[in-house]
Structure formats: structure tokens, C-alpha cells
Design an enzyme around this catalytic site. Structure first.
Site, PDB file in Angstrom:
ATOM      1  CG  HIS A 113      -1.624   1.319   1.438  1.00  0.00           C
ATOM      2  ND1 HIS A 113      -1.357   2.166   2.499  1.00  0.00           N
ATOM      3  CD2 HIS A 113      -2.586   1.939   0.705  1.00  0.00           C
ATOM      4  CE1 HIS A 113      -2.124   3.229   2.416  1.00  0.00           C
ATOM      5  NE2 HIS A 113      -2.887   3.113   1.345  1.00  0.00           N
ATOM      6  CB  SER A 114       0.886   4.278   0.289  1.00  0.00           C
ATOM      7  OG  SER A 114       1.234   5.630   0.138  1.00  0.00           O
ATOM      8  CG  MET A 115       7.227   4.171   1.073  1.00  0.00           C
ATOM      9  SD  MET A 115       8.011   4.634   2.634  1.00  0.00           S
ATOM     10  CE  MET A 115       7.782   3.119   3.582  1.00  0.00           C
TER      11      MET A 115
END
Length: 317
Positions: A113-115
Site C-alpha cells: 500500500h502506498s510507499m
């Protein structure tokens, strides 16, 4: 908690267990769901989050997998880096190597998720033979480089100056009441619901006399990324062997209003995924940046269908 990590020590189906992976500076913390006989999946959280980011989603996913969500160094219950050492993006990629080597995982599925998606994307290009499937939630798998050289230099200068400033003004963690700690977290991230904020605080804060202190290492705030040009991303993607599912939330950080500085990067990058990979699926869903935590049922069906796709394909042969 034992630091010896063996498959026999992992939980049985339906159970959740905490683990610690020894590393030279301390340990990497993680939690697992499911049977050790299941197909392995490693889950990577976003910047300033922790393994609890997946705690509402994983119970909705296929029971054929053993899920392990790790806390990156300086996040959640994992040890902080030694004094004087910053957090580099590739350090997180290396932590994935450390954890999977300890588990003797030769091939596995990655979800980020995300980074964590950027870490998963980079790992999948550097070690392509190890990743059979890649699930990117609110992530394009790579971080865009500033288009202007001056902006790139400015970003690196800020990283160095913030690190030195944090060291110069080092103070003990501030103690906050549980409500204050939650409120500060929610104010810093408007995409989190109150329930989701509480879930992240379970690993993101420690109870001390007088209240809570955040667990995260303040040096993580320096956000020292390894950003890439579109040409580099295209070259890296040509090495990737994994099937990829990319889930983008309509009200997430990549919506039309948020694309003002990177709109010339993400649409071409989607095209590179489509042209370089044999199996690439893109799904847009209702929700915001934390859709997998706030409303996990929105993405669970997509992920389950993606996970069983190879079984469907084999059945057709």
C-alpha cells in the site's frame, strides 16, 4: 517472544501471531494470519503506517494463503535505525530480503500500500524470480523523480538538513493522552476514519505513564526516496515477471485534483505497465487512500479474483 523463526512456530489456520526477525540493529516486527502450509504473501504498509494497515483486509482474503505483514524499520513495533543513520528507500527493500530469507521463501506474492507498493515494485524488479504476483493498492509501484534538476537537488538538501536538525534537537517522545494521540493522527491524515486510526495506533503507539508515545522514528519523516524517471521505470518493468493488480481509489492521492505535480508521469506509467507485462490489471474503486483499511470489502473481491486467476487459467489447459 521467540526470535527463532520456523514454519512450525507460525500460527495455525485462522490465528494471528506476532513475530520478530533479528537484524543487526535490533529486530523487524511482523504479524501473521493463516496456516503455515498456505501460499506465502508478504504485505507492506505505507509511510508512517504499520502492519495493522492490513488487519481488516486479510481476514476477507483467500484462506489458501499464509499472510505476513511486517513493520518497516522505524515503524510500528520494529527497531529504530542506529543513531546517525538515515532511512533510505532501498533499506526497506533490503528488509524484505531479510524477512523472506529468514522464512526461506523462494517465491511469494507481494502486496503493498502506498510507499509499501513502491518498495514492492522495486523488489519485484530487482528480484523478479521471487515474486509471482504483485498487488499495488494506491501505488504505481515507483516514485516519480522531480522533472527539474533544481527540484531534485532541493529535495535532497531538505532530507539532509531535516536529519541534522532532528539530531540537534533530539528530545524524548512526547506523551499524549489516547484521545490526543488519535486526534493528531487523524488531523495529519484526513483519509483515515476514526476506527482505522485506532487500529493503526495499536501498533503505532506505546502506553507509558501518563498516556501514549508514538513508536515511529522521527527520522522516517525525512522521507528519503529513490525517485525514478519514466524511462528508468520502463526499463525496470521489462525485467518484472510477476502478474500485477493495481488498485487506485477515486478519492485517493492519485485523483485528478491531486495529480497537479505528477500528471505527466502516472498516465504514461500505466501504459508502460500494460505494454511491458503479460498480465496487468488496473481497477479503480470508490474510496480514498486508505480504502483497504477503511472499507476492505471494496477491494477484497478484486484481490481474491486476482489470486485465483492462475488456478482458473490452469483449469482451462
Amino acid at each position: 517472544m521467540s526470535s527463532l523463526l520456523k514454519w512450525s512456530s507460525l500460527p495455525m489456520a485462522g490465528m494471528v501471531s506476532e513475530l520478530k526477525f533479528p537484524v543487526p540493529w535490533g529486530h523487524i516486527a511482523a504479524k501473521t494470519w493463516g496456516s503455515p502450509q498456505g501460499r506465502p504473501m508478504l504485505c507492506l504498509h505505507g509511510w508512517l503506517d504499520n502492519a495493522n494497515s492490513f488487519s481488516r483486509l486479510i481476514p476477507l482474503l483467500s484462506k489458501d494463503y499464509c499472510y505476513l505483514a511486517m513493520d518497516f524499520g522505524g515503524h510500528g513495533l520494529s527497531s529504530h535505525r542506529p543513531t546517525g543513520f538515515p532511512y533510505h528507500f532501498l533499506d526497506y527493500v533490503t528488509e524484505v530480503c531479510r524477512v523472506t530469507a529468514a522464512l526461506k521463501w523462494n517465491q511469494f506474492t507481494l502486496m503493498g500500500h502506498s510507499m509499501g507498493g513502491s518498495v514492492a515494485g522495486m523488489f519485484s524488479c530487482v528480484f523478479p524470480e521471487m515474486v509471482d504476483k504483485l498487488i499495488l493498492v494506491e501505488s504505481y509501484g515507483f516514485l516519480p523523480a522531480p522533472q527539474e534538476h533544481a527540484m531534485w537537488l532541493k529535495s535532497k538538501r531538505q532530507v539532509i538538513e531535516r536529519l541534522l536538525s532532528l539530531e540537534d534537537k533530539a528530545q524524548p517522545p512526547k506523551v499524549r493522552s489516547p484521545q490526543e494521540a488519535l486526534q493528531r493522527l487523524l488531523e495529519a491524515n484526513s483519509h483515515l476514519t476514526e476506527e482505522s486510526g485506532k487500529i493503526l495506533l495499536q501498533r503505532g503507539a506505546t502506553e507509558v505513564p501518563g498516556g501514549l508515545v508514538y513508536n515511529r522514528d522521527m527520522r522516517v519523516l525525512t522521507h528519503n526516496h529513490d525517485s525514478l524517471t519514466l524511462e528508468q521505470c520502463a526499463g525496470f518493468l521489462s525485467k518484472m515477471q510477476a502478474s500485477v493488480l493495481m488498485i487506485i481509489a477515486r478519492d485517493g492521492i492519485f485523483n485528478h485534483e491531486a495529480k497537479n505535480t505528477t500528471k505527466n508521469f502516472f498516465n504514461p506509467l500505466r501504459e508502460e505497465f500494460q505494454s511491458n507485462l503479460k498480465c496487468f490489471q488496473l481497477a479503480e474503486v470508490n474510496g480514498n487512500h486508505f480504502v483497504h483499511l477503511n472499507e476492505p470489502e471494496v477491494v477484497a473481491g478484486l484481490i481474491n479474483n486476482f489470486l485465483k486467476q492462475d488456478q482458473v487459467d490452469k483449469a482451462k489447459l
